[in-house]
Enzyme design. Structure first.
Site, short mmCIF file in Angstrom:
data_model
loop_
_atom_site.label_atom_id
_atom_site.label_comp_id
_atom_site.label_asym_id
_atom_site.label_seq_id
_atom_site.Cartn_x
_atom_site.Cartn_y
_atom_site.Cartn_z
N TRP A 2 0.83 -1.21 0.00
CA TRP A 2 0.00 0.00 0.00
C TRP A 2 0.86 1.26 0.00
O TRP A 2 0.47 2.28 -0.57
CB TRP A 2 -1.01 -0.02 1.14
CG TRP A 2 -0.46 0.07 2.52
CD1 TRP A 2 -0.09 -0.96 3.32
CD2 TRP A 2 -0.18 1.26 3.26
NE1 TRP A 2 0.40 -0.49 4.50
CE2 TRP A 2 0.36 0.88 4.50
CE3 TRP A 2 -0.34 2.62 2.99
CZ2 TRP A 2 0.74 1.78 5.47
CZ3 TRP A 2 0.04 3.53 3.97
CH2 TRP A 2 0.57 3.12 5.18
N GLU A 12 -4.98 6.53 -3.49
CA GLU A 12 -5.01 7.70 -2.61
C GLU A 12 -4.32 8.95 -3.16
O GLU A 12 -3.93 9.83 -2.40
CB GLU A 12 -4.39 7.34 -1.25
CG GLU A 12 -5.09 6.19 -0.59
CD GLU A 12 -4.61 5.96 0.82
OE1 GLU A 12 -4.54 6.92 1.58
OE2 GLU A 12 -4.32 4.80 1.13
N HIS A 95 9.23 6.28 14.34
CA HIS A 95 9.13 5.19 15.30
C HIS A 95 10.32 4.25 15.17
O HIS A 95 10.82 4.00 14.07
CB HIS A 95 7.88 4.34 15.03
CG HIS A 95 6.63 4.94 15.54
ND1 HIS A 95 5.41 4.72 14.95
CD2 HIS A 95 6.38 5.73 16.60
CE1 HIS A 95 4.47 5.34 15.62
NE2 HIS A 95 5.03 5.98 16.63
N TYR A 101 8.41 -1.42 7.44
CA TYR A 101 9.80 -1.07 7.13
C TYR A 101 9.94 -0.39 5.78
O TYR A 101 10.45 -0.95 4.82
CB TYR A 101 10.69 -2.32 7.25
CG TYR A 101 10.90 -2.68 8.69
CD1 TYR A 101 11.95 -2.14 9.42
CD2 TYR A 101 10.00 -3.51 9.35
CE1 TYR A 101 12.12 -2.43 10.76
CE2 TYR A 101 10.17 -3.81 10.70
CZ TYR A 101 11.23 -3.27 11.38
OH TYR A 101 11.40 -3.55 12.70
N HIS A 102 9.47 0.84 5.73
CA HIS A 102 9.70 1.81 4.66
C HIS A 102 9.75 3.13 5.41
O HIS A 102 8.80 3.45 6.13
CB HIS A 102 8.57 1.80 3.64
CG HIS A 102 8.78 2.81 2.56
ND1 HIS A 102 9.33 2.48 1.33
CD2 HIS A 102 8.54 4.14 2.52
CE1 HIS A 102 9.41 3.57 0.59
NE2 HIS A 102 8.94 4.60 1.29
N LEU A 103 10.86 3.86 5.28
CA LEU A 103 11.02 5.05 6.12
C LEU A 103 9.82 5.99 5.97
O LEU A 103 9.43 6.34 4.85
CB LEU A 103 12.31 5.80 5.78
CG LEU A 103 12.63 6.92 6.78
CD1 LEU A 103 13.06 6.33 8.13
CD2 LEU A 103 13.71 7.83 6.25
N HIS A 104 9.27 6.36 7.10
CA HIS A 104 8.14 7.29 7.15
C HIS A 104 8.25 8.12 8.42
O HIS A 104 8.84 7.69 9.40
CB HIS A 104 6.80 6.55 7.07
CG HIS A 104 6.59 5.55 8.16
ND1 HIS A 104 7.22 4.31 8.20
CD2 HIS A 104 5.81 5.59 9.27
CE1 HIS A 104 6.83 3.64 9.27
NE2 HIS A 104 5.98 4.40 9.95
N HIS A 106 6.05 10.67 11.12
CA HIS A 106 4.73 11.02 11.64
C HIS A 106 4.66 12.52 11.94
O HIS A 106 5.59 13.08 12.53
CB HIS A 106 4.44 10.25 12.92
CG HIS A 106 4.51 8.76 12.74
ND1 HIS A 106 3.39 7.98 12.64
CD2 HIS A 106 5.57 7.93 12.63
CE1 HIS A 106 3.76 6.72 12.48
NE2 HIS A 106 5.08 6.67 12.47
#
Length: 164
Positions: A2, A12, A95, A101-104, A106
């Site tokens: 996703w 999206e 986090h 495990y895909h850099l994101h 928040h």
């Protein structure tokens, strides 16, 4: 998958708040599914990096500083422009351990007690940038404490290994 669907605009695309299309230092900023977008008290957005070779905080080095600085600066500007919330009223963090495990990164309203925003799991992006500017390999060398729920597979692995 996703995450990749969002990055490739297969899903999206209409929810994208901001995008920097640069393949190395760019990202997409989208509302998190936890936020219904009806009020700003629980504002919650996620910046997904375009790069696929950076999985988590542990992968970051000084090489990634331009990417991280873009997320911090452009993300704050986009939130202010779209929602009228200044950067000083945001908590911007990563986090460890991440839920995927895909850099994101928040972005939450400062007053919102978002899941995983506590000190054992959340690492403020501004601190991450400072740490990497001081020591390129900071997150490869540093011991990182993190909390696990009793029902998580990683917790069960630690139990089996006699580490808990």
């Amino acid at each position: 998958q996703w995450v990749y669907n969002i990055l490739e605009k297969k899903a999206e695309a209409d929810r994208i708040i901001h995008e920097n299309p640069d393949p190395s230092n760019g990202f997409v900023l989208v509302p998190d599914f936890k936020w219904n977008q009806n009020q700003l008290d629980d504002l919650y957005l996620i910046a997904l990096v375009h790069r696929r070779d950076v999985k988590s905080l542990r992968d970051l080095t000084a090489e990634h500083l331009p990417l991280l600085r873009n997320i911090l600066q452009e993300g704050k500007e986009a939130v202010t422009k779209r929602f009228g919330v200044p950067g000083s009223q945001l908590r911007i963090y990563l986090h460890y351990q991440p839920s995927y495990y895909h850099l994101h990164v928040h972005f939450t309203a400062l007053g919102y007690d978002a899941p995983g925003s506590s000190v054992e799991r959340a690492h403020l992006l501004a601190d991450v940038i400072d740490n990497l500017a001081t020591d390129s390999m900071f997150y490869q060398k540093r011991a990182l404490t993190f909390a696990l729920r009793a029902d998580e597979l990683l917790f069960k692995k630690f139990q089996e290994a006699g580490r808990v």
